[in-house]
Design a protein around this motif. Structure first.
Motif, PDB file in Angstrom:
ATOM      1  N   ASN A 159     -16.902  -4.997  21.120  1.00  0.00           N
ATOM      2  CA  ASN A 159     -17.844  -6.005  21.579  1.00  0.00           C
ATOM      3  C   ASN A 159     -19.163  -5.340  21.980  1.00  0.00           C
ATOM      4  O   ASN A 159     -19.182  -4.259  22.567  1.00  0.00           O
ATOM      5  CB  ASN A 159     -17.262  -6.759  22.776  1.00  0.00           C
ATOM      6  N   ASN A 160     -20.261  -5.992  21.634  1.00  0.00           N
ATOM      7  CA  ASN A 160     -21.618  -5.499  21.897  1.00  0.00           C
ATOM      8  C   ASN A 160     -21.991  -4.291  21.046  1.00  0.00           C
ATOM      9  O   ASN A 160     -23.021  -3.658  21.293  1.00  0.00           O
ATOM     10  CB  ASN A 160     -21.816  -5.164  23.381  1.00  0.00           C
ATOM     11  N   LYS A 161     -21.172  -3.973  20.043  1.00  0.00           N
ATOM     12  CA  LYS A 161     -21.502  -2.919  19.098  1.00  0.00           C
ATOM     13  C   LYS A 161     -22.111  -3.529  17.837  1.00  0.00           C
ATOM     14  O   LYS A 161     -21.797  -4.658  17.459  1.00  0.00           O
ATOM     15  CB  LYS A 161     -20.263  -2.110  18.712  1.00  0.00           C
ATOM     16  N   VAL A 162     -22.962  -2.762  17.191  1.00  0.00           N
ATOM     17  CA  VAL A 162     -23.560  -3.177  15.916  1.00  0.00           C
ATOM     18  C   VAL A 162     -23.198  -2.149  14.859  1.00  0.00           C
ATOM     19  O   VAL A 162     -23.383  -0.941  15.068  1.00  0.00           O
ATOM     20  CB  VAL A 162     -25.088  -3.313  16.021  1.00  0.00           C
ATOM     21  N   LYS A 187     -13.893  -8.410  13.055  1.00  0.00           N
ATOM     22  CA  LYS A 187     -12.699  -8.890  13.758  1.00  0.00           C
ATOM     23  C   LYS A 187     -12.473  -8.144  15.063  1.00  0.00           C
ATOM     24  O   LYS A 187     -11.925  -8.681  16.018  1.00  0.00           O
ATOM     25  CB  LYS A 187     -11.482  -8.758  12.850  1.00  0.00           C
ATOM     26  N   ASP A 188     -12.923  -6.889  15.104  1.00  0.00           N
ATOM     27  CA  ASP A 188     -12.800  -6.100  16.329  1.00  0.00           C
ATOM     28  C   ASP A 188     -13.974  -6.321  17.279  1.00  0.00           C
ATOM     29  O   ASP A 188     -14.057  -5.667  18.318  1.00  0.00           O
ATOM     30  CB  ASP A 188     -12.683  -4.614  15.981  1.00  0.00           C
ATOM     31  N   GLY A 189     -14.898  -7.224  16.919  1.00  0.00           N
ATOM     32  CA  GLY A 189     -15.928  -7.632  17.861  1.00  0.00           C
ATOM     33  C   GLY A 189     -17.333  -7.192  17.553  1.00  0.00           C
ATOM     34  O   GLY A 189     -18.264  -7.536  18.293  1.00  0.00           O
ATOM     35  N   ALA A 190     -17.544  -6.414  16.484  1.00  0.00           N
ATOM     36  CA  ALA A 190     -18.885  -5.902  16.199  1.00  0.00           C
ATOM     37  C   ALA A 190     -19.728  -6.926  15.453  1.00  0.00           C
ATOM     38  O   ALA A 190     -19.209  -7.741  14.677  1.00  0.00           O
ATOM     39  CB  ALA A 190     -18.788  -4.624  15.368  1.00  0.00           C
ATOM     40  N   ASP A 191     -21.027  -6.889  15.688  1.00  0.00           N
ATOM     41  CA  ASP A 191     -21.978  -7.574  14.832  1.00  0.00           C
ATOM     42  C   ASP A 191     -22.258  -6.666  13.636  1.00  0.00           C
ATOM     43  O   ASP A 191     -22.206  -5.433  13.752  1.00  0.00           O
ATOM     44  CB  ASP A 191     -23.265  -7.885  15.589  1.00  0.00           C
ATOM     45  N   ILE A 192     -22.577  -7.273  12.491  1.00  0.00           N
ATOM     46  CA  ILE A 192     -22.536  -6.539  11.226  1.00  0.00           C
ATOM     47  C   ILE A 192     -23.813  -6.726  10.419  1.00  0.00           C
ATOM     48  O   ILE A 192     -24.303  -7.853  10.260  1.00  0.00           O
ATOM     49  CB  ILE A 192     -21.351  -7.019  10.362  1.00  0.00           C
ATOM     50  N   ALA A 193     -24.314  -5.627   9.876  1.00  0.00           N
ATOM     51  CA  ALA A 193     -25.325  -5.671   8.822  1.00  0.00           C
ATOM     52  C   ALA A 193     -24.763  -4.964   7.603  1.00  0.00           C
ATOM     53  O   ALA A 193     -24.103  -3.928   7.727  1.00  0.00           O
ATOM     54  CB  ALA A 193     -26.618  -4.984   9.266  1.00  0.00           C
ATOM     55  N   ILE A 194     -24.970  -5.542   6.439  1.00  0.00           N
ATOM     56  CA  ILE A 194     -24.507  -4.929   5.196  1.00  0.00           C
ATOM     57  C   ILE A 194     -25.672  -4.818   4.228  1.00  0.00           C
ATOM     58  O   ILE A 194     -26.650  -5.559   4.325  1.00  0.00           O
ATOM     59  CB  ILE A 194     -23.374  -5.735   4.525  1.00  0.00           C
ATOM     60  N   LYS A 244     -34.234  -2.322   9.614  1.00  0.00           N
ATOM     61  CA  LYS A 244     -34.150  -3.786   9.674  1.00  0.00           C
ATOM     62  C   LYS A 244     -32.904  -4.227  10.427  1.00  0.00           C
ATOM     63  O   LYS A 244     -32.939  -5.187  11.208  1.00  0.00           O
ATOM     64  CB  LYS A 244     -34.135  -4.363   8.257  1.00  0.00           C
ATOM     65  N   ALA A 245     -31.787  -3.546  10.182  1.00  0.00           N
ATOM     66  CA  ALA A 245     -30.542  -3.881  10.881  1.00  0.00           C
ATOM     67  C   ALA A 245     -30.706  -3.678  12.386  1.00  0.00           C
ATOM     68  O   ALA A 245     -30.296  -4.522  13.195  1.00  0.00           O
ATOM     69  CB  ALA A 245     -29.395  -3.031  10.351  1.00  0.00           C
ATOM     70  N   HIS A 246     -31.313  -2.565  12.766  1.00  0.00           N
ATOM     71  CA  HIS A 246     -31.539  -2.281  14.183  1.00  0.00           C
ATOM     72  C   HIS A 246     -32.449  -3.335  14.813  1.00  0.00           C
ATOM     73  O   HIS A 246     -32.174  -3.848  15.912  1.00  0.00           O
ATOM     74  CB  HIS A 246     -32.138  -0.886  14.328  1.00  0.00           C
ATOM     75  N   ALA A 247     -33.517  -3.672  14.126  1.00  0.00           N
ATOM     76  CA  ALA A 247     -34.452  -4.665  14.657  1.00  0.00           C
ATOM     77  C   ALA A 247     -33.821  -6.052  14.715  1.00  0.00           C
ATOM     78  O   ALA A 247     -34.005  -6.796  15.683  1.00  0.00           O
ATOM     79  CB  ALA A 247     -35.717  -4.701  13.802  1.00  0.00           C
ATOM     80  N   GLY A 248     -33.059  -6.400  13.691  1.00  0.00           N
ATOM     81  CA  GLY A 248     -32.491  -7.736  13.613  1.00  0.00           C
ATOM     82  C   GLY A 248     -31.331  -7.977  14.555  1.00  0.00           C
ATOM     83  O   GLY A 248     -31.141  -9.093  15.045  1.00  0.00           O
TER      84      GLY A 248
END
Length: 248
Positions: A7-10, A30-37, A79-83
Motif C-alpha cells: 500500500n502507498n507504493k508505486v 493485488k498487493d496494493g501498489a499503484d501501477i504504471a506500465i 511520467k509515471a513518477h509525476a502521474g
C-alpha cells in the motif's frame, strides 16, 4: 490477500501490457501498489490491463514507450513518477526473443536485442534510481538462457540476458548504501503468446525440465511480488531461477 503489503507504493513495469509483464502488473496491484506500465504497440491490450488494475481499486497509467527509444523510456519513468506521485518499484520486463546461429546472426539484430534488453533497462534503472527513496526495488526479468545455453542459435539472446546479470550485480553495489535492492528473476519456459505451451518447440523444452510442464505467468509474478515486498529487504544482487528445474 493483504492489500496493505504494498500500500502507498508505486510500481513501474516496462512491457506491462501482455504476458509476464501484465501478470506482474496485476499481481503488484493485488498487493496494493499503484501501477504504471509501458507498451510499444497494441494500446487495446494495455487498456485491458489498466481496467483490470482499476477494478482492484488501484490507480493505473499506461504510457506508450518502445524500449528501442531510450529517450521515450526515460520520459516514461518520469511520467509515471509525476502521474502517480512517487516511484518505489521498477520491473524491467519488456523483451523480445531472437534465434540465429552465429553464421547468420546480423549486427542489426544484435543491436536491436541489446537495445531492448540491456540499454533500455540501464536507462530505466538510472532514471528510476534518481527518484527512489530508501527501500526501493529494481527487478529485472531475465531468462534461464542467461545462465546456460542448452541449444544453438542463442548467441544474441543469451548475450543480452547474461549482460543483465552483470547490470543487476553492479546496481546492487551502487544502490545498496541507499537501501535500494536490485535482483534478477530468470524464468524458463512460460506459457505466453511469445512461447506457448503448445508451440512447435514446446516438447523439446519440456524434455529439459525436472517438472516437465510450462510455468504460468502468475508463477513469475509471484516471485516478483516477493522481491518487491519488505520480506526481501536483505536480498540484493541475486539471480533467482524459476524454470521447473531445466538448469539443474
Amino acid at each position: 490477500m493483504d492489500v496493505s503489503r504494498l500500500n502507498n507504493k508505486v510500481a513501474f513495469i516496462t512491457g506491462g501490457s501482455r504476458g509476464i509483464g501484465a501478470a506482474i502488473a496485476l499481481a503488484l496491484a493485488k498487493d496494493g501498489a499503484d501501477i504504471a506500465i509501458t507498451y510499444a504497440s497494441a494500446p487495446e491490450k494495455a487498456d485491458e490491463v489498466i481496467r483490470a488494475i482499476e477494478k482492484l481499486g488501484r490507480r493505473a497509467l499506461a504510457i506508450k514507450a518502445d524500449n528501442l527509444d531510450a529517450a521515450a523510456v526515460e520520459a516514461a519513468v518520469n511520467k509515471a513518477h509525476a502521474g502517480l506521485g512517487s516511484l518505489d518499484i521498477l520491473v524491467n520486463s519488456a523483451g523480445v526473443f531472437s534465434v540465429d546461429p552465429i553464421d547468420t546472426a546480423t549486427l542489426e539484430e544484435y543491436d536491436r536485442v541489446m537495445a531492448i534488453h540491456v540499454r533500455a533497462s540501464f536507462v530505466a534503472s538510472k532514471a528510476a534510481a534518481a527518484l527512489m527513496g530508501s527501500g526501493g526495488r529494481i527487478i529485472f526479468i531475465g531468462s534461464n538462457l542467461g545462465e546456460q545455453v542448452p541449444f544453438p542459435g542463442l548467441s544474441i539472446y543469451s548475450t543480452s540476458k547474461f549482460a543483465l546479470v552483470g547490470l543487476t550485480k553492479a546496481l546492487a553495489r551502487d544502490l545498496g548504501p541507499r537501501e535500494i535492492t536490485a535482483n534478477i528473476v530468470q524464468p524458463g519456459s512460460t506459457d505466453t503468446d511469445m512461447n506457448p505451451a503448445n508451440g512447435e518447440h514446446a516438447d523439446a523444452q519440456r524434455a529439459l525440465m525436472a517438472i516437465p510442464r510450462f510455468g504460468k505467468a502468475s508463477d513469475i509474478a509471484g516471485l516478483v511480488t516477493f522481491l518487491a515486498g519488505d520480506e526481501s529487504r536483505f536480498i540484493t544482487g541475486s539471480s533467482i531461477t524459476i524454470d521447473g528445474g531445466a538448469n539443474i
